[in-house]
Design a protein around this motif. Structure first.
Motif, PDB file in Angstrom:
ATOM      1  N   ILE A 397      42.725  56.020  33.172  1.00 32.81           N
ATOM      2  CA  ILE A 397      43.481  54.634  32.613  1.00 32.81           C
ATOM      3  C   ILE A 397      44.174  54.056  33.790  1.00 32.81           C
ATOM      4  CG2 ILE A 397      45.089  54.106  31.016  1.00 32.81           C
ATOM      5  CD1 ILE A 397      44.720  56.375  29.364  1.00 32.81           C
ATOM      6  N   ARG A 398      44.766  54.712  34.455  1.00 32.40           N
ATOM      7  CA  ARG A 398      45.591  54.163  35.745  1.00 32.40           C
ATOM      8  C   ARG A 398      44.601  53.473  36.570  1.00 32.40           C
ATOM      9  NH1 ARG A 398      48.054  57.705  38.666  1.00 32.40           N
ATOM     10  NH2 ARG A 398      49.972  56.474  39.407  1.00 32.40           N
ATOM     11  N   GLN A 399      43.633  54.126  36.995  1.00 34.03           N
ATOM     12  CA  GLN A 399      42.411  53.624  37.920  1.00 34.03           C
ATOM     13  C   GLN A 399      42.060  52.402  37.387  1.00 34.03           C
ATOM     14  OE1 GLN A 399      41.382  54.050  40.702  1.00 34.03           O
ATOM     15  NE2 GLN A 399      39.584  52.565  40.722  1.00 34.03           N
ATOM     16  N   PHE A 400      41.535  52.333  35.894  1.00 31.57           N
ATOM     17  CA  PHE A 400      40.917  50.989  35.261  1.00 31.57           C
ATOM     18  C   PHE A 400      42.102  49.990  35.187  1.00 31.57           C
ATOM     19  CE2 PHE A 400      38.119  53.752  32.866  1.00 31.57           C
ATOM     20  CZ  PHE A 400      36.826  53.054  33.547  1.00 31.57           C
ATOM     21  N   ALA A 401      43.555  50.016  35.086  1.00 29.80           N
ATOM     22  CA  ALA A 401      44.368  49.093  35.317  1.00 29.80           C
ATOM     23  C   ALA A 401      44.714  48.547  36.487  1.00 29.80           C
ATOM     24  CB  ALA A 401      45.803  49.891  34.389  1.00 29.80           C
ATOM     25  N   SER A 402      44.581  49.371  37.355  1.00 31.85           N
ATOM     26  CA  SER A 402      44.785  48.678  38.788  1.00 31.85           C
ATOM     27  C   SER A 402      43.423  47.881  39.114  1.00 31.85           C
ATOM     28  CB  SER A 402      45.061  49.922  40.200  1.00 31.85           C
ATOM     29  OG  SER A 402      43.935  50.893  39.954  1.00 31.85           O
ATOM     30  N   GLN A 403      42.407  48.397  38.790  1.00 32.55           N
ATOM     31  CA  GLN A 403      41.180  47.417  39.046  1.00 32.55           C
ATOM     32  C   GLN A 403      41.066  46.115  38.486  1.00 32.55           C
ATOM     33  OE1 GLN A 403      38.991  48.872  41.069  1.00 32.55           O
ATOM     34  NE2 GLN A 403      36.846  47.830  40.574  1.00 32.55           N
ATOM     35  N   GLN A 404      41.506  46.397  36.991  1.00 34.98           N
ATOM     36  CA  GLN A 404      41.492  44.889  36.297  1.00 34.98           C
ATOM     37  C   GLN A 404      42.547  44.060  37.026  1.00 34.98           C
ATOM     38  OE1 GLN A 404      40.193  44.076  32.979  1.00 34.98           O
ATOM     39  NE2 GLN A 404      40.931  42.420  34.265  1.00 34.98           N
ATOM     40  N   ALA A 405      43.595  44.550  37.590  1.00 34.54           N
ATOM     41  CA  ALA A 405      44.712  43.740  38.196  1.00 34.54           C
ATOM     42  C   ALA A 405      43.974  43.208  39.468  1.00 34.54           C
ATOM     43  CB  ALA A 405      45.931  44.220  38.804  1.00 34.54           C
ATOM     44  N   LEU A 406      43.270  43.931  40.252  1.00 33.21           N
ATOM     45  CA  LEU A 406      42.641  43.410  41.649  1.00 33.21           C
ATOM     46  C   LEU A 406      41.666  42.540  41.329  1.00 33.21           C
ATOM     47  CD1 LEU A 406      42.482  46.716  43.293  1.00 33.21           C
ATOM     48  CD2 LEU A 406      43.547  44.759  44.032  1.00 33.21           C
ATOM     49  N   GLU A 407      40.854  42.464  40.044  1.00 32.38           N
ATOM     50  CA  GLU A 407      39.829  41.645  39.741  1.00 32.38           C
ATOM     51  C   GLU A 407      40.543  40.358  39.289  1.00 32.38           C
ATOM     52  OE1 GLU A 407      36.096  40.299  38.494  1.00 32.38           O
ATOM     53  OE2 GLU A 407      36.818  41.260  40.247  1.00 32.38           O
ATOM     54  N   MET A 408      41.480  40.328  38.505  1.00 34.60           N
ATOM     55  CA  MET A 408      42.450  39.327  38.121  1.00 34.60           C
ATOM     56  C   MET A 408      42.724  38.293  39.313  1.00 34.60           C
ATOM     57  SD  MET A 408      44.732  40.581  35.065  1.00 34.60           S
ATOM     58  CE  MET A 408      45.552  39.346  34.618  1.00 34.60           C
ATOM     59  N   ILE A 409      43.262  39.162  40.598  1.00 30.99           N
ATOM     60  CA  ILE A 409      43.636  38.449  41.701  1.00 30.99           C
ATOM     61  C   ILE A 409      42.734  37.721  42.307  1.00 30.99           C
ATOM     62  CG2 ILE A 409      44.815  38.629  43.946  1.00 30.99           C
ATOM     63  CD1 ILE A 409      46.221  41.340  42.797  1.00 30.99           C
ATOM     64  N   ARG A 410      41.242  38.494  42.440  1.00 35.85           N
ATOM     65  CA  ARG A 410      40.254  37.877  43.041  1.00 35.85           C
ATOM     66  C   ARG A 410      39.889  36.691  42.537  1.00 35.85           C
ATOM     67  NH1 ARG A 410      34.690  37.694  42.867  1.00 35.85           N
ATOM     68  NH2 ARG A 410      34.535  38.694  40.651  1.00 35.85           N
ATOM     69  N   ARG A 411      39.773  36.770  41.044  1.00 35.91           N
ATOM     70  CA  ARG A 411      39.148  35.547  40.411  1.00 35.91           C
ATOM     71  C   ARG A 411      40.277  34.336  40.415  1.00 35.91           C
ATOM     72  NH1 ARG A 411      34.832  35.613  37.369  1.00 35.91           N
ATOM     73  NH2 ARG A 411      33.634  37.823  37.015  1.00 35.91           N
ATOM     74  N   ALA A 412      41.417  34.494  40.507  1.00 37.51           N
ATOM     75  CA  ALA A 412      42.386  33.646  40.658  1.00 37.51           C
ATOM     76  C   ALA A 412      42.358  32.920  42.109  1.00 37.51           C
ATOM     77  CB  ALA A 412      43.983  34.238  40.649  1.00 37.51           C
TER      78      ALA A 412
END
Length: 414
Positions: A397-412
């Protein structure tokens, strides 16, 4: 030519020891154009090992065994291979002399069982071990009318690698037809494996000469492309053609085609845009910051952040109003947004990330179950908040959450 790797040792069948030799051997064999089609681990059981060698001899051109060449009673590779091939073992006096000399120089007593390391299979070439006592062996010839190569290597990785480089690679280059392998790995984040396959399978099915494998894990999808041809240019061209068509279909969902991690891509983009980042993490406990700072030079764009586990620190470090927490709860869309905006203002960064959730295994409720996470990204153009429910264990869960955050930053940053 194709190959099979047999790792020998009961310790490799426990949770305490991993077979890393096969990864090294696969890489080196692939560089020669040899495809590894089978791998197995066999414990220290002579009957099972004989059966594994016989099976490998029926289906593989090159069979590489690692381990089981030591002096103890459970080191059975030599005996098992000899039995499987119907060949005799004989003690080599020259190897015996070198073993005795080696022990004498080190001041060790040479016990009789050490002589087993001098047993050589009939017609085998002895492979010198520059870093250890157990020599390897190379056996070539016909088996049921088919050309086969059997290689016995020691188990310690530093011994195996040195022996393979010095003794095996030159022999294999002389035997292996000139075949080249080209590879590509396309990576995507936070997208379902089934969705990716539904979109790209009609494309890769048109490329029968390119092997396509889809791997999923930790919020990341990898599309691995491999092609074998008589020339490297031809193999590269086919892989590149398929990769291009997949990129046309998946667009900016693909974040890497050269093996980069998403952390590296975010690093490149932040530096290209001249932007900075700060984080306020609750349930991830600083994992996002750890992943960002794992990249050398991250101080150029990562200003810092806070692990705001308690409600008090959410208010103190990220300026989240206490009334907001009381009204919506620490795990809420509103608090995630306030965390991102608060840490951004506090650190004067281009972007701020806020993460709050229930990582479990305890603490979940019917309204806010384990796995519920809110990830917010605040920037000059506003704040976006993503609600996700990751049905897994705490670490994932913690891994997925950090991955989601990185993907949001990348797309922005695109």
């Amino acid at each position: 030519m194709n190959a099979e790797i047999i790792a020998v040792g009961s310790e490799l069948l426990t949770p305490h020891r991993q077979d890393t030799n096969s990864l090294y051997l696969t890489e080196k064999l692939n560089e020669l154009g040899v495809e590894v089609r089978f791998k197995c681990i066999v414990g220290d059981d002579r009957e099972n090992l004989v059966a594994a060698v016989k099976l490998a001899m029926r289906r593989s051109d090159v069979i590489v065994l690692s381990g089981g060449l030591g002096p103890t009673e459970d080191d059975l590779t030599r005996e098992a291979v000899a039995e499987a091939l119907g060949l005799e073992l004989a003690r080599d006096p020259e190897i015996m002399a070198k073993l005795e000399e080696r022990f004498a120089k080190r001041g060790y007593k040479f016990t009789p069982n050490n002589g087993r390391q001098a047993d050589v299979i009939a017609n085998a070439a002895v492979l010198a071990n520059a870093l250890g006592s157990a020599p390897g062996q190379w056996i070539g010839g016909k088996y049921d009318g088919q050309e086969r190569i059997v290689v016995l290597l020691p188990g310690p990785p530093y011994e195996l690698q040195a022996m393979f480089e010095a003794e095996c690679l030159p022999r294999l280059r002389a035997k292996v037809p000139a075949v080249y392998i080209a590879t590509r790995t396309l990576k995507m984040a936070m997208i379902a494996e089934s969705q990716v396959d539904a979109r790209v399978s009609p494309i890769y099915k048109m490329f029968g000469d390119v092997e396509t494998t889809i791997l999923a894990g930790g919020g990341e999808i990898q599309l691995q492309l491999r092609c074998r041809k008589d020339s490297l240019a031809e193999a590269e061209a086919r892989v590149e053609e398929l990769a291009g068509k997949i990129e046309d279909e998946m667009g900016d969902a693909i974040f890497s085609r050269k093996g980069e991690t998403i952390e590296q891509i975010v690093s490149y983009l932040l530096q290209m845009r001249g932007m900075t980042l700060a984080t306020a993490e609750s349930c991830t406990g600083g994992l996002l910051a750890q992943r960002i700072t794992s990249i050398s030079g991250s101080s150029r764009y990562f200003l810092g952040g806070a692990v705001v586990y308690s409600n008090e620190l959410k208010t103190q470090f990220a300026n989240v109003p206490k009334a907001l927490i009381d009204k919506h709860g620490a795990v809420s869309r509103e608090v995630a947004q306030a965390l991102a905006e608060g840490i951004r203002k506090r650190c004067l960064s281009s972007f701020g990330v806020g993460i709050t959730g229930v990582a479990g295994p305890t603490g979940g409720t019917e309204q806010k179950p384990v796995g519920l996470v809110y990830i917010a990204l605040s920037g000059e153009e506003g704040t976006q908040v993503v609600e996700r429910n990751f049905p897994s264990d705490r670490a994932r869960i913690r891994q997925f959450a950090s991955q989601q955050a990185l993907e949001m930053i990348r797309r922005a940053l695109l």
